[in-house]
Design an enzyme around this catalytic site. Structure first.
Site, PDB file in Angstrom:
ATOM      1  N   HIS A   1      27.738  16.087  -9.412  1.00 53.12           N
ATOM      2  CA  HIS A   1      26.753  16.695 -10.307  1.00 53.12           C
ATOM      3  C   HIS A   1      27.395  17.304 -11.545  1.00 53.12           C
ATOM      4  O   HIS A   1      26.748  17.419 -12.587  1.00 53.12           O
ATOM      5  CB  HIS A   1      25.963  17.778  -9.565  1.00 53.12           C
ATOM      6  CG  HIS A   1      25.026  18.536 -10.436  1.00 53.12           C
ATOM      7  ND1 HIS A   1      23.929  17.936 -11.039  1.00 53.12           N
ATOM      8  CD2 HIS A   1      25.023  19.821 -10.866  1.00 53.12           C
ATOM      9  CE1 HIS A   1      23.286  18.840 -11.772  1.00 53.12           C
ATOM     10  NE2 HIS A   1      23.927  19.982 -11.681  1.00 53.12           N
ATOM     11  N   CYS A   2      28.658  17.697 -11.463  1.00 53.41           N
ATOM     12  CA  CYS A   2      29.238  18.519 -12.539  1.00 53.41           C
ATOM     13  C   CYS A   2      29.920  17.738 -13.652  1.00 53.41           C
ATOM     14  O   CYS A   2      29.483  17.771 -14.796  1.00 53.41           O
ATOM     15  CB  CYS A   2      30.224  19.518 -11.941  1.00 53.41           C
ATOM     16  SG  CYS A   2      29.457  20.753 -10.870  1.00 53.41           S
TER      17      CYS A   2
END
Length: 443
Positions: free
Chosen positions: A280-281
């Site tokens: 996600h990052c």
């Protein structure tokens, strides 16, 4: 009077945090929220977790863990002794003294930040906001979110930030699969709207975490710091990927180049190439900054170029698969391509934004039959399709036209992979310590 009121509220909350009588809320029980909720419960607080997904609520309340970074027994104990409970009923926020927002902040189809989850969570809090309450945003986002989005929603209640309630930003630092650093021992950055906000938030985290708590002067500093962390990785991985592409053309082993470079004890930090970025990052967060920079008439050229390089890696991998097959007078169309790993990194079950998903899509578009094995994932959905992972066997390796190591899980039998594969393409250097087959190709 205002000064007395401020001191009374902050001192009262700090006292409750210190004597562990405070009730803590965590909104969002995913990869960030659930580990944080468990750690707060283990620290001696009563914790209420909030989520919109009933499945997660039921799993938590039954003591069933679904996050790799949480110890199963820790969750069971905290639920059994009443320290942790989960609910979708936000009215329980009336009883909460401090609440952390740990919800997703994805990009929309235009590569712009989607803060709808943060906004809806903040609105839910505002309905039950009460004097002396602490609100901490942990979701990764663009600089200014806490002050420009969260604060106005909370102050629309008539309560004043820094006087009636306390607001801070403290970015999550989660590295799934990391054997050494976790929620408990990773240093925490905290930036409050006011000094009192910062002081209260620091007090909470110091009671919960073993890692250092580093205070900064504002939420924007903390928000930018988090983006900088992930942009640093994003750009350096792009450099490693670009080196891999160039080294491939020059017939040079990029992994040996990196190993040689990291022998230097200063001025170099090793980053490695791969089939692309996942999670996600790293693939997402730098674009929050790219979007925000436009407001200041600045074009973040380096960040966007790094994104282009990293996003091109699945295409490069598929191109290499085609070149390898072509050496044996085979085409991608009609060939069986056996992918080992769909998770975006080693030894985790998370496939969010995994570059392997794009590789699967590109291979299928070209007519390949794709088989997938993963030691941590049994099945997954992508583009509306359901995929089932198969057991890694000697027969499947032998029958596949090419085997591709896309995630270097520790659970794979690399000796078997080396012996049985007709042709092997290693995008992760997973075979580094094993005998390579004759038809071995390294990214």
């Amino acid at each position: 009077m205002e000064s007395i009121k401020l001191n009374e509220l902050s001192d009262r909350l700090i006292e409750k945090l210190l004597n562990k009588s405070a009730v803590i809320g965590v909104i969002g029980l995913g990869y960030v929220g659930l580990p944080l909720a468990v750690e707060k419960a283990k620290a001696g607080y009563k914790v209420i977790g909030f989520d919109v997904q009933q499945k997660k609520i039921d799993m938590v309340n039954s003591g069933y863990n679904y996050i790799g970074d949480v110890i199963d027994e820790d969750l069971r104990i905290m639920v059994k002794n009443g320290s942790l409970q989960a609910t979708s009923d936000y009215s329980f926020l009336s009883d909460v003294d401090a609440v952390a927002i740990c919800v997703p902040t994805p990009l929309d189809i235009y590569q712009q930040p989607d803060t709808s989850y943060v906004e809806s969570s903040t609105k839910a809090i505002s309905e039950y906001l009460h004097p002396g309450m602490l609100v901490v945003l942990e979701s990764t986002t663009y600089p200014g979110t806490t002050e420009e989005l969260v604060k106005p929603i909370l102050e629309a209640t008539g309560l004043r930030c820094g006087e009636d309630f306390f607001l801070a930003y403290s970015p999550e630092r989660v590295d799934p699969g990391n054997k050494f650093f976790n929620t408990k021992n990773t240093p925490k950055v905290v930036g409050g709207i006011t000094p009192a906000c910062s002081q209260v938030a620091q007090t909470l985290y110091r009671q919960v975490l073993d890692g250092d708590v580093h205070a900064v002067s504002s939420p924007s500093i903390a928000e930018m710091e988090k983006i900088y962390e992930n942009t640093f990785r994003h750009i350096n991985i792009a450099l490693a990927n670009e080196m891999a592409i160039l080294c491939d053309r020059m017939g040079i082993n990029v992994w040996e180049v990196i190993d040689a470079a990291k022998s230097k004890p200063y001025g170099f930090m090793a980053f490695y190439p791969g089939p692309g970025l996942g999670g996600h990052c790293i693939p997402v967060d730098p674009f929050y900054l790219t979007w925000k920079a436009r407001e200041y008439n600045y074009h973040t050229r380096l960040i966007e170029l790094a994104g282009e390089i990293n996003n091109s890696m699945p295409e490069f991998v598929v191109q290499k698969i085609g070149e390898i097959l072509n050496k044996f007078k085979k085409s991608v169309n009609g060939s069986t391509v056996y992918l080992l790993g769909v998770a975006y990194k080693k030894d985790i079950d998370d496939y969010r934004e995994s570059p392997v998903l794009k590789i699967i899509e590109l291979l299928e578009e070209r007519g390949a039959k794709v088989l997938i094995s993963d030691t941590h994932i049994d099945s997954f959905r992508y583009n509306g399709n359901q995929y089932e992972c198969v057991e890694l066997t000697e027969q499947r390796l032998a029958e596949a036209d090419i085997t591709v190591i896309t995630t270097d899980h520790s659970g794979f039998d690399y000796g078997l992979i080396g012996r049985a594969s007709q042709s092997l393409f290693d995008t992760r250097n997973g075979m580094k310590s094993y005998d390579k087959p004759e038809n071995y190709h390294l990214l």
